[in-house]
Design an enzyme around this catalytic site. Structure first.
Site, PDB file in Angstrom:
ATOM      1  N   LEU A 124      -3.442   4.005   0.860  1.00 23.14           N
ATOM      2  CA  LEU A 124      -3.377   3.975   2.314  1.00 23.14           C
ATOM      3  C   LEU A 124      -3.960   5.231   2.945  1.00 23.14           C
ATOM      4  CD1 LEU A 124      -2.316   2.488   4.854  1.00 23.14           C
ATOM      5  CD2 LEU A 124      -0.131   3.667   4.506  1.00 23.14           C
TER       6      LEU A 124
ATOM      7  N   LEU B 148       0.821  -1.204   0.000  1.00 19.81           N
ATOM      8  CA  LEU B 148       0.000   0.000   0.000  1.00 19.81           C
ATOM      9  C   LEU B 148       0.855   1.253   0.000  1.00 19.81           C
ATOM     10  CD1 LEU B 148      -2.761  -1.072   2.558  1.00 19.81           C
ATOM     11  CD2 LEU B 148      -2.744  -1.327   0.073  1.00 19.81           C
ATOM     12  N   GLU B 149       0.616   2.077  -0.993  1.00 20.89           N
ATOM     13  CA  GLU B 149       1.229   3.397  -1.087  1.00 20.89           C
ATOM     14  C   GLU B 149       0.201   4.448  -0.663  1.00 20.89           C
ATOM     15  OE1 GLU B 149       4.192   4.362  -1.591  1.00 20.89           O
ATOM     16  OE2 GLU B 149       5.288   2.777  -2.637  1.00 20.89           O
ATOM     17  N   PRO B 150       0.630   5.726  -0.518  1.00 20.92           N
ATOM     18  CA  PRO B 150      -0.308   6.754  -0.045  1.00 20.92           C
ATOM     19  C   PRO B 150      -1.592   6.876  -0.849  1.00 20.92           C
ATOM     20  CG  PRO B 150       1.925   7.575   0.114  1.00 20.92           C
ATOM     21  CD  PRO B 150       2.010   6.256  -0.581  1.00 20.92           C
TER      22      PRO B 150
END
Length: 502
Positions: free
Chosen positions: A347, A342-344
């Site tokens: 996330l 998960l990246e920003p």
């Protein structure tokens, strides 16, 4: 010499504070009426003084550092009055001092100097000169170069490279306790307990002092009994099959038995899974690589998401839709675990984050034997705020995530090993706080994802550091160990070989 309460007649000559005075009027002296104060009673006498002070004997060096020389000498005498001492360095007047000591500062290290000293009186007469030579010390050494630790059951051998400067030897510390002092670049430390992790600091030293420390970590072998986490996943480095190399070649060279296949993403804006969002799920190099791994007795984890590309958490409109594509991939390839990198963009969007969590809850209900891992960015102290929210939401929504994996790179680490440990311990504290787990339970729900060699912001994880991280993870009972990526490895795949030992 003038004295109080004494009768003086006109014409009498006395000295006061080394200065001659002649009495002008008969009188009896009194305290407070010294010759230099009662100019109606006394007149200063001009005396011709051509006598030099005595020689200042025994000029000597009492201490040197890398930037100073301390001098001392015996006092001189004078027939009238001594004014002080002139100190010369290499024939240049440095200062005049009233006493018999002087410290010359601001000097260059490892440099020879010659000092000359003369006594001078108030009439300007100078004594014969005294001489002494001095050499400043070398500066403290530079920091030792990179260190490597090799550990046995009860001993640790440390090796390091030399730094710069003059080196007398090396001291090895554990905390503030000195463990060894050697003149070579190798130290053996014995009497260490089995299955323990130690942090050592190596400092070069000479007469001036110690260098900055070089840190190295070591974990001893000899762990007895069953693994603290018998359910841990095999070490599974990330592999992008489209970029090579052949997993069969890597398995034969390193002994690795598992890979994390990267990455399943959305095909454009559709809720449709493809490898990297562009290659078909079946019939391409990724499916072929998985078949090759499984034909050789290996296993795979499949990772969804990744640092770039279109993400299924955003393109799938609901938790059931997200769950359906994950379950389709599980059914197609039979992985031991699914990983959600998960990246920003996923996330930090709470709507998307909750959609993913509720979707994973459905997946776990239908595939209870497939482990679920979320791979999250980390700070040096643990999870980011968005990561902490995910843990709390997993608790609130009753989502049975098996492994919370931190990305141990791109978080500004100076000491990659220690700050990976610090971030992991921060994650452990969050898990204990949210779920009420013990240390062992929290560790068993944790993983580490590293990056071999240089990270995107320049952190350098060497094979030696990755070995220490792996050993720490094994001792603590973590469930997952991986790194990005096999495709970034040089020939020989040392990081993959280390990961295979997990």
């Amino acid at each position: 010499m003038w004295a109080p309460s004494t009768a003086y007649t006109a014409g009498t000559v006395v000295t006061h504070d080394g200065v001659p005075y002649q009495c002008l009027l008969n009188h009896t002296s009194a305290p407070g009426k010294e010759p230099d104060r009662e100019l109606t009673l006394w007149q200063r006498v001009t005396v011709s003084d051509d006598v030099a002070p005595s020689f200042p004997a025994n000029l000597r060096v009492t201490r040197t550092t890398s930037s100073s020389v301390a001098l001392a000498w015996n006092a001189s005498t004078d027939n009238v009055r001594l004014a002080g001492y002139e100190v010369y360095r290499n024939d240049t007047l440095v200062t005049t001092v009233p006493g018999t000591t002087y410290t010359d500062t601001g000097l260059a290290p490892s440099t020879a100097y010659t000092y000359m000293l003369r006594a001078r009186d108030t009439s300007g007469n100078r004594s014969d000169a005294s001489y002494v030579a001095a050499t400043t010390e070398a500066p403290a050494p530079s920091q030792p170069a990179t260190a490597v630790a090799t550990a046995g059951d009860t001993n640790v051998t440390l090796r390091w490279g030399t730094g710069g400067g003059t080196v007398t030897g090396y001291r090895v510390y554990e905390g503030t306790t000195q463990r060894a002092q050697v003149i070579s670049t190798t130290a053996d430390i014995s009497g260490v307990g089995k299955c323990q992790t130690h942090k050592y600091t190596i400092k070069a030293y000479n007469v001036t002092g110690e260098s900055a420390g070089r840190d190295v970590n070591a974990t001893t072998t000899g762990c007895s009994g069953p693994s603290p986490n018998p359910d841990r996943l095999p070490g599974a480095p990330y592999l992008s099959a489209a970029a090579g190399p052949s997993p069969a070649t890597v398995m034969g060279a390193t002994g690795v038995k598992s890979f994390t296949m990267a990455f399943v993403q959305a095909a454009g804006s559709a809720c449709n899974p493809q490898w990297d969002g562009v290659r078909p799920l079946n019939g391409g190099p990724d499916a072929s690589a998985i078949g090759m791994i499984r034909s050789r007795g290996g296993s795979v984890e499949i990772s969804f998401g990744g640092p770039t590309g279109s993400k299924l958490g955003r393109t799938c409109s609901s938790p059931p839709a997200f769950a359906n594509v994950v379950q389709y991939v599980i059914s197609a390839f039979g992985p031991t675990a699914v990983d959600f990198y998960l990246e920003p963009d996923e996330l930090e969007d709470i709507v998307v984050q909750d959609r993913i969590l509720n979707g994973l809850k459905i997946v776990k209900q239908n595939f209870p034997n497939v482990k679920i891992s979320v791979t999250l960015p980390a700070l040096k102290t643990g999870l980011t705020p968005a990561g902490v929210r995910l843990v709390n939401q997993a608790k609130t929504l009753s989502v049975p995530i098996d492994v919370y994996t931190i990305r141990a790179f791109d978080f500004g680490a100076y000491d990659v090993y220690q700050e990976t440990v610090n971030a992991s311990e921060g994650l452990k504290s969050t898990l204990k706080s949210v779920f009420g787990w013990s240390d062992a339970q929290a560790y068993a729900h944790m993983g580490i994802a590293g990056m071999n060699n240089r990270s995107n912001i320049g952190e350098n994880t060497t094979p030696a550091l990755w070995t220490e991280i792996r050993n720490w993870a094994m001792v603590k009972g973590l469930t997952r160990l991986t790194f990005w990526a096999v495709n970034r490895e040089p020939g020989g795949w040392p990081f993959t070989q280390i990961t295979a030992g997990f």
